[in-house]
Scaffold this motif. Structure first.
Motif, short mmCIF file in Angstrom:
data_model
loop_
_atom_site.label_atom_id
_atom_site.label_comp_id
_atom_site.label_asym_id
_atom_site.label_seq_id
_atom_site.Cartn_x
_atom_site.Cartn_y
_atom_site.Cartn_z
N SER A 56 4.32 2.35 3.99
CA SER A 56 4.10 0.94 4.29
C SER A 56 2.97 0.37 3.44
O SER A 56 3.07 -0.74 2.90
N ILE A 57 1.88 1.13 3.30
CA ILE A 57 0.76 0.66 2.49
C ILE A 57 1.17 0.55 1.04
O ILE A 57 0.81 -0.41 0.34
N PHE A 62 -2.52 -2.76 2.06
CA PHE A 62 -3.28 -2.37 3.26
C PHE A 62 -3.56 -3.63 4.06
O PHE A 62 -4.60 -4.27 3.92
N LYS A 63 -2.60 -4.03 4.91
CA LYS A 63 -2.66 -5.31 5.59
C LYS A 63 -3.33 -5.26 6.96
O LYS A 63 -3.68 -6.31 7.51
N VAL A 64 -3.48 -4.07 7.54
CA VAL A 64 -4.08 -3.95 8.87
C VAL A 64 -5.37 -3.16 8.75
O VAL A 64 -5.34 -1.95 8.50
N PRO A 65 -6.51 -3.80 8.91
CA PRO A 65 -7.79 -3.10 8.73
C PRO A 65 -8.01 -2.00 9.77
O PRO A 65 -7.42 -2.01 10.85
N ILE A 66 -8.88 -1.07 9.43
CA ILE A 66 -9.33 -0.05 10.36
C ILE A 66 -10.49 -0.63 11.17
O ILE A 66 -11.36 -1.31 10.62
N ILE A 67 -10.50 -0.38 12.47
CA ILE A 67 -11.57 -0.87 13.33
C ILE A 67 -12.59 0.25 13.52
O ILE A 67 -12.24 1.36 13.90
N ALA A 83 -3.34 8.10 6.05
CA ALA A 83 -2.41 7.60 5.04
C ALA A 83 -3.17 7.19 3.78
O ALA A 83 -2.71 7.44 2.66
N ALA A 84 -4.32 6.56 3.96
CA ALA A 84 -5.13 6.13 2.81
C ALA A 84 -5.60 7.34 2.01
O ALA A 84 -5.60 7.32 0.77
N LYS A 85 -6.01 8.39 2.70
CA LYS A 85 -6.43 9.61 2.00
C LYS A 85 -5.25 10.24 1.27
O LYS A 85 -5.40 10.74 0.15
N LYS A 86 -4.08 10.21 1.89
CA LYS A 86 -2.89 10.75 1.25
C LYS A 86 -2.57 10.00 -0.04
O LYS A 86 -2.10 10.60 -1.02
N LEU A 87 -2.85 8.71 -0.05
CA LEU A 87 -2.58 7.88 -1.23
C LEU A 87 -3.71 7.91 -2.24
O LEU A 87 -3.61 7.33 -3.32
N GLY A 88 -4.81 8.56 -1.88
CA GLY A 88 -5.93 8.65 -2.80
C GLY A 88 -6.76 7.39 -2.92
O GLY A 88 -7.43 7.17 -3.93
N LYS A 91 -11.45 2.95 -1.28
CA LYS A 91 -12.00 1.99 -0.32
C LYS A 91 -10.87 1.46 0.56
O LYS A 91 -9.72 1.36 0.12
N VAL A 92 -11.21 1.13 1.79
CA VAL A 92 -10.22 0.58 2.72
C VAL A 92 -10.84 -0.59 3.47
O VAL A 92 -12.07 -0.65 3.65
N PRO A 93 -10.02 -1.55 3.91
CA PRO A 93 -10.55 -2.67 4.68
C PRO A 93 -10.89 -2.24 6.10
O PRO A 93 -10.14 -1.50 6.73
N VAL A 94 -12.01 -2.70 6.60
CA VAL A 94 -12.43 -2.38 7.95
C VAL A 94 -12.96 -3.63 8.64
O VAL A 94 -13.38 -4.59 8.00
#
Length: 214
Positions: A56-57, A62-67, A83-88, A91-94
């Motif tokens: 999905s990402i 990355f449309k749904v941030p991590i809280i 999933a983000a780690k799997k994709l390498g 940075k991710v939205p939080v």
């Protein structure tokens, strides 16, 4: 008395001050993935969903941030982190929910997962939506292609699909969707019990697309 004049700039500023809720909104930011801390006692088992979320990402971003809390510990979004780690991703939205008490954090962590369990599919509407998606492989996200399973519901495993007790229905399964076709005279049963599965699937899909079946 003459009413005081309010210029347009002052008017916009006054209206903004009355309606602007951004000061109450959580702040979205991007953070190094290595700074995030999974919650050690997370009761949600999510490994089976990681590949689907990663797809999905990849497809939609990355449309749904991590809280997270004020210590960068995850409140909601453990699957998204994996999933983000799997994709390498680096940075991710939080969203930092640092306004919550420790007890509220524990409660929200459970509620955020629990509430999904109360939602249900409207299978007819879901089917219509899936039929309109032609250029995206929805199987990557767990929506399987048409699958007609005859033996599972007739009770005797005879290869047909009519209910043995009444002889009036043939059941068709399309991924998670299931519906029954009237078969009062067993004609569908007779035509399909030994038919090539791919041909049957193609014919049923053609009828559905024409609006003659559902």
């Amino acid at each position: 008395l003459q009413k005081p004049q309010l210029n347009y700039t002052d008017f916009l500023e006054r209206r903004r001050s009355l309606t602007d809720m951004s000061k109450y909104a959580e702040k979205l930011e991007y953070i190094d993935i290595d700074k995030l801390k999974p919650y050690a006692n997370n009761p949600r088992k999510n490994d089976a969903a990681v590949d689907k979320v990663a797809e999905s990402i990849k497809e939609f971003g990355f449309k749904v941030p991590i809280i997270i809390d004020s210590n960068n510990e995850i409140i909601a979004g453990h699957t998204r982190l994996k999933a983000a780690k799997k994709l390498g991703l680096k940075k991710v939205p939080v969203i930092k929910a640092d306004d919550l008490t420790p007890e509220q954090v524990k409660a929200f962590r459970l509620v955020e997962n629990k509430t999904h369990e109360f939602a249900e599919w409207d299978f007819e509407l879901l089917q219509n939506e899936l039929f309109d998606i032609n250029n995206i492989d929805m199987e990557k996200f767990g929506f399987k292609d048409i699958d007609i399973d005859f033996d599972a519901f007739d009770g005797d495993g005879d290869g047909g699909g009519s209910y043995i007790s009444t002889g009036t229905k043939v059941r068709v399964v399309i991924g998670a969707l299931m519906f029954d076709i009237n078969d009062d005279d067993h004609s569908i049963y007779e035509k399909t019990k030994n038919a090539d599965a791919d041909i049957v699937k193609a014919q049923i899909m053609d009828l559905i697309n024409k609006g003659e079946l559902l």
